[in-house]
Design a protein around this motif. Sequence first.
Motif, PDB file in Angstrom:
ATOM      1  N   GLY A  12      39.559  53.184  47.149  1.00 44.52           N
ATOM      2  CA  GLY A  12      39.420  52.264  46.019  1.00 44.52           C
ATOM      3  C   GLY A  12      39.883  50.868  46.389  1.00 44.52           C
ATOM      4  N   ALA A  13      38.975  49.885  46.215  1.00 42.11           N
ATOM      5  CA  ALA A  13      39.304  48.496  46.563  1.00 42.11           C
ATOM      6  C   ALA A  13      39.417  47.629  45.318  1.00 42.11           C
ATOM      7  N   GLY A  14      40.065  48.190  44.282  1.00 41.38           N
ATOM      8  CA  GLY A  14      40.422  47.380  43.117  1.00 41.38           C
ATOM      9  C   GLY A  14      41.808  46.787  43.338  1.00 41.38           C
ATOM     10  N   VAL A  15      42.361  46.240  42.262  1.00 38.59           N
ATOM     11  CA  VAL A  15      43.680  45.599  42.403  1.00 38.59           C
ATOM     12  C   VAL A  15      44.741  46.605  42.840  1.00 38.59           C
ATOM     13  N   LEU A  37      31.699  49.894  46.832  1.00 35.89           N
ATOM     14  CA  LEU A  37      31.386  48.605  46.200  1.00 35.89           C
ATOM     15  C   LEU A  37      32.135  47.434  46.829  1.00 35.89           C
ATOM     16  N   GLY A  38      33.115  47.704  47.677  1.00 37.27           N
ATOM     17  CA  GLY A  38      33.920  46.604  48.225  1.00 37.27           C
ATOM     18  C   GLY A  38      34.906  46.097  47.181  1.00 37.27           C
ATOM     19  N   PRO A  39      35.675  45.031  47.513  1.00 33.47           N
ATOM     20  CA  PRO A  39      36.723  44.544  46.611  1.00 33.47           C
ATOM     21  C   PRO A  39      36.196  44.083  45.249  1.00 33.47           C
ATOM     22  N   VAL A 310      35.801  36.009  26.896  1.00 34.42           N
ATOM     23  CA  VAL A 310      36.195  36.654  25.637  1.00 34.42           C
ATOM     24  C   VAL A 310      36.191  38.151  25.930  1.00 34.42           C
ATOM     25  N   ALA A 311      37.335  38.797  25.773  1.00 38.23           N
ATOM     26  CA  ALA A 311      37.417  40.199  26.215  1.00 38.23           C
ATOM     27  C   ALA A 311      38.139  41.048  25.192  1.00 38.23           C
ATOM     28  N   GLY A 312      37.863  42.341  25.250  1.00 36.93           N
ATOM     29  CA  GLY A 312      38.591  43.262  24.382  1.00 36.93           C
ATOM     30  C   GLY A 312      37.795  44.521  24.116  1.00 36.93           C
ATOM     31  N   TYR A 349      27.228  39.356  29.525  1.00 37.95           N
ATOM     32  CA  TYR A 349      27.959  40.513  28.989  1.00 37.95           C
ATOM     33  C   TYR A 349      28.316  41.459  30.129  1.00 37.95           C
ATOM     34  N   TRP A 350      29.488  42.096  29.990  1.00 41.48           N
ATOM     35  CA  TRP A 350      29.977  43.010  31.047  1.00 41.48           C
ATOM     36  C   TRP A 350      30.746  44.148  30.405  1.00 41.48           C
ATOM     37  N   MET A 351      30.662  45.320  31.032  1.00 42.26           N
ATOM     38  CA  MET A 351      31.507  46.437  30.599  1.00 42.26           C
ATOM     39  C   MET A 351      32.267  46.990  31.798  1.00 42.26           C
TER      40      MET A 351
HETATM   41  C1  LIG Z   1      37.777  44.372  29.141  1.00 41.43           C
HETATM   42  C2  LIG Z   1      39.022  44.571  29.972  1.00 41.43           C
HETATM   43  C3  LIG Z   1      40.042  43.649  29.892  1.00 41.43           C
HETATM   44  C4  LIG Z   1      41.217  43.827  30.654  1.00 41.43           C
HETATM   45  N1  LIG Z   1      42.174  42.862  30.619  1.00 41.43           N
HETATM   46  C5  LIG Z   1      43.276  42.997  31.391  1.00 41.43           C
HETATM   47  C6  LIG Z   1      44.248  41.961  31.419  1.00 41.43           C
HETATM   48  O1  LIG Z   1      44.072  40.920  30.791  1.00 41.43           O
HETATM   49  N2  LIG Z   1      45.366  42.141  32.170  1.00 41.43           N
HETATM   50  C7  LIG Z   1      45.569  43.291  32.876  1.00 41.43           C
HETATM   51  O2  LIG Z   1      46.637  43.425  33.500  1.00 41.43           O
HETATM   52  N3  LIG Z   1      44.643  44.281  32.910  1.00 41.43           N
HETATM   53  C8  LIG Z   1      43.498  44.148  32.187  1.00 41.43           C
HETATM   54  N4  LIG Z   1      42.552  45.127  32.192  1.00 41.43           N
HETATM   55  C9  LIG Z   1      42.803  46.346  32.955  1.00 41.43           C
HETATM   56  C10 LIG Z   1      42.534  46.177  34.446  1.00 41.43           C
HETATM   57  O3  LIG Z   1      41.284  45.558  34.652  1.00 41.43           O
HETATM   58  C11 LIG Z   1      42.551  47.552  35.118  1.00 41.43           C
HETATM   59  O4  LIG Z   1      43.712  48.274  34.775  1.00 41.43           O
HETATM   60  C12 LIG Z   1      42.535  47.406  36.632  1.00 41.43           C
HETATM   61  O5  LIG Z   1      41.489  46.570  37.043  1.00 41.43           O
HETATM   62  C13 LIG Z   1      42.412  48.774  37.303  1.00 41.43           C
HETATM   63  O6  LIG Z   1      42.399  48.549  38.681  1.00 41.43           O
HETATM   64  P1  LIG Z   1      42.100  49.733  39.683  1.00 41.43           P
HETATM   65  O7  LIG Z   1      42.198  49.168  41.031  1.00 41.43           O
HETATM   66  O8  LIG Z   1      42.943  50.907  39.321  1.00 41.43           O
HETATM   67  O9  LIG Z   1      40.602  50.187  39.312  1.00 41.43           O
HETATM   68  P2  LIG Z   1      39.205  49.460  39.590  1.00 41.43           P
HETATM   69  O10 LIG Z   1      39.322  47.988  39.604  1.00 41.43           O
HETATM   70  O11 LIG Z   1      38.228  50.057  38.628  1.00 41.43           O
HETATM   71  O12 LIG Z   1      38.858  49.892  41.068  1.00 41.43           O
HETATM   72  C14 LIG Z   1      38.575  51.229  41.401  1.00 41.43           C
HETATM   73  C15 LIG Z   1      37.705  51.210  42.629  1.00 41.43           C
HETATM   74  O13 LIG Z   1      37.573  52.549  43.103  1.00 41.43           O
HETATM   75  C16 LIG Z   1      36.283  52.687  43.623  1.00 41.43           C
HETATM   76  N5  LIG Z   1      35.937  54.104  43.669  1.00 41.43           N
HETATM   77  C17 LIG Z   1      35.737  54.931  42.637  1.00 41.43           C
HETATM   78  N6  LIG Z   1      35.422  56.166  43.091  1.00 41.43           N
HETATM   79  C18 LIG Z   1      35.435  56.097  44.436  1.00 41.43           C
HETATM   80  C19 LIG Z   1      35.180  57.036  45.473  1.00 41.43           C
HETATM   81  N7  LIG Z   1      34.866  58.301  45.203  1.00 41.43           N
HETATM   82  N8  LIG Z   1      35.274  56.618  46.767  1.00 41.43           N
HETATM   83  C20 LIG Z   1      35.605  55.332  47.068  1.00 41.43           C
HETATM   84  N9  LIG Z   1      35.859  54.406  46.114  1.00 41.43           N
HETATM   85  C21 LIG Z   1      35.769  54.793  44.829  1.00 41.43           C
HETATM   86  C22 LIG Z   1      35.400  51.897  42.675  1.00 41.43           C
HETATM   87  O14 LIG Z   1      34.169  51.528  43.311  1.00 41.43           O
HETATM   88  C23 LIG Z   1      36.289  50.702  42.364  1.00 41.43           C
HETATM   89  O15 LIG Z   1      36.007  49.600  43.185  1.00 41.43           O
HETATM   90  C24 LIG Z   1      41.357  44.980  31.458  1.00 41.43           C
HETATM   91  C25 LIG Z   1      40.319  45.894  31.561  1.00 41.43           C
HETATM   92  C26 LIG Z   1      39.144  45.703  30.831  1.00 41.43           C
HETATM   93  C27 LIG Z   1      38.021  46.676  30.986  1.00 41.43           C
END
Ligand SMILES: Cc1cc2nc3c(=O)[nH]c(=O)nc-3n(C[C@H](O)[C@H](O)[C@H](O)COP(=O)(O)OP(=O)(O)OC[C@H]3O[C@@H](n4cnc5c(N)ncnc54)[C@H](O)[C@@H]3O)c2cc1C
Length: 416
Positions: A12-15, A37-39, A310-312, A349-351
């Motif tokens: 997983g390359a999220g935060v 998907l990359g970062p 605008v988010a929520g 728009y995004w989800m």
């Molecule tokens: C509308 C909205 C508003 C938000 N606002 C805030 C805010 O203001 N402040 C805040 O602190 N947080 C906010 N959040 C929450 C925050 O965005 C998430 O908690 C955070 O991004 C989660 O990060 P993550 O790295 O855990 O997951 P993600 O960013 O979802 O990354 C997960 C990664 O794992 C990868 N992955 C999944 N399955 C596999 C697999 N089998 N093999 C390899 N890779 C895989 C995906 O491709 C993805 O890139 C918000 C969220 C939303 C939806």
Amino acid sequence: MTLAQHGAIVIGAGVAGLSTALYLQRAGVAVAVIDPLGPAGGASFGNAGLLSPDTAVPIALPGMLRKVPGWLTDPLSPLSVRPSYFPRALPWLLRWIESGRLSRVLAISDAMRALHRESLGCWQELLGPALYRDLIRPVGQVQVWEGAADTANAVVERQVRERHGIRCEELNADDLGQMFPGIAREVTRGLLVPGNGFTVSPQRSVQTLGELFLQEGGVLINERAMKLIPCEGGGWMVMTNVANRSAEHVVIAAGAWSGQLLDPLGIKVALETERGYHAMLFSPEVMPALPISNKTRAFGVTPMEDGLRVAGTVEISGLDAPPNEERAKILVQHARRMFPALTGAQVRYWMGFRPSTPDSLPILGAAPDRPGLHLVFGHGHFGMTGGPPSGRMVARLITGQAPGIDPTPYAAQRFR
Ligand SMILES: Cc1cc2nc3c(=O)[nH]c(=O)nc-3n(C[C@H](O)[C@H](O)[C@H](O)COP(=O)(O)OP(=O)(O)OC[C@H]3O[C@@H](n4cnc5c(N)ncnc54)[C@H](O)[C@@H]3O)c2cc1C
């Protein structure tokens, strides 16, 4: 089985994943990150960008039970549950309601505070001073309310702030009018939380973590992890869509999809996705200097480098249902009501899929009874805030350092 190719593989390359990967790498571990998907391709792409060291109020609060019928009947309410998904979500929702008892809320808020208060310091450590200045604004956030009535949970929120000595400043309609020219007069009250902040681009912030990881010797692999298999004699093999990759340690940081990798190992975690939406207004007529969270209508606006975000909203309908763009359109209506001058902006728009636990705390640390397997997911509404300190804590645990924060409240075992 195969010799470990990497010291650690982070899935997983999220935060959450990239923070963990960078901290591990800087502690001397050879790290590969796997993500098709990359970062910043997941929730980390489109969140509201709020960085909230001084926010310690969980999402489930007392009195939620009576709201459940409304969530089921109004698909456009700030929190909705798709009726066909309700039976699947029920066990999680029951735990969520249970987490909303006042005694639990206070204990949860202690753990949130311990993690979140480290947020800006960790972002600074990860990015270094110049990139931190470029991407992060530690200048406060404002919450606002419409009308005179307190929202149902105002008392609890105040109690949590007092418990943790969180600084804040009350604002009246005149203060708000001066701070945010053009704000509607129906927005009558506000609260400035000066210790909070935001990023001007969640996407670029997380992509920058990815660039630093690569510059400092990390390996990024664009593959999907399909299954994790323990190796005889220690370590793990990750079967991906095209390869077998092995490492001494594997970290699951796959956001809302993390449970799918744990299921075949018989590890059950209380993870659900709370889907959220944003509407990005490009070239907006109004650009507030600080993020504003409208507590009456449960949405927020954040000034970002490419427009006003605008988010929520929270929508519980699993990982497979298509987006309901009407929920994002409502966010635009809310923003135009709060700032009537916002008329003609071009909109995207995004989800995204928040990875959420019932108690608003992430799942961090060693997987139960599985040496070498580690968990960093479940940050729900607070991943941009909690991701970096979580990554630091888990990297320290893996490399045998003192974690700095008591890891007990975040352990996966709490859901057994
Ligand atoms: C509308 C909205 C508003 C938000 N606002 C805030 C805010 O203001 N402040 C805040 O602190 N947080 C906010 N959040 C929450 C925050 O965005 C998430 O908690 C955070 O991004 C989660 O990060 P993550 O790295 O855990 O997951 P993600 O960013 O979802 O990354 C997960 C990664 O794992 C990868 N992955 C999944 N399955 C596999 C697999 N089998 N093999 C390899 N890779 C895989 C995906 O491709 C993805 O890139 C918000 C969220 C939303 C939806």
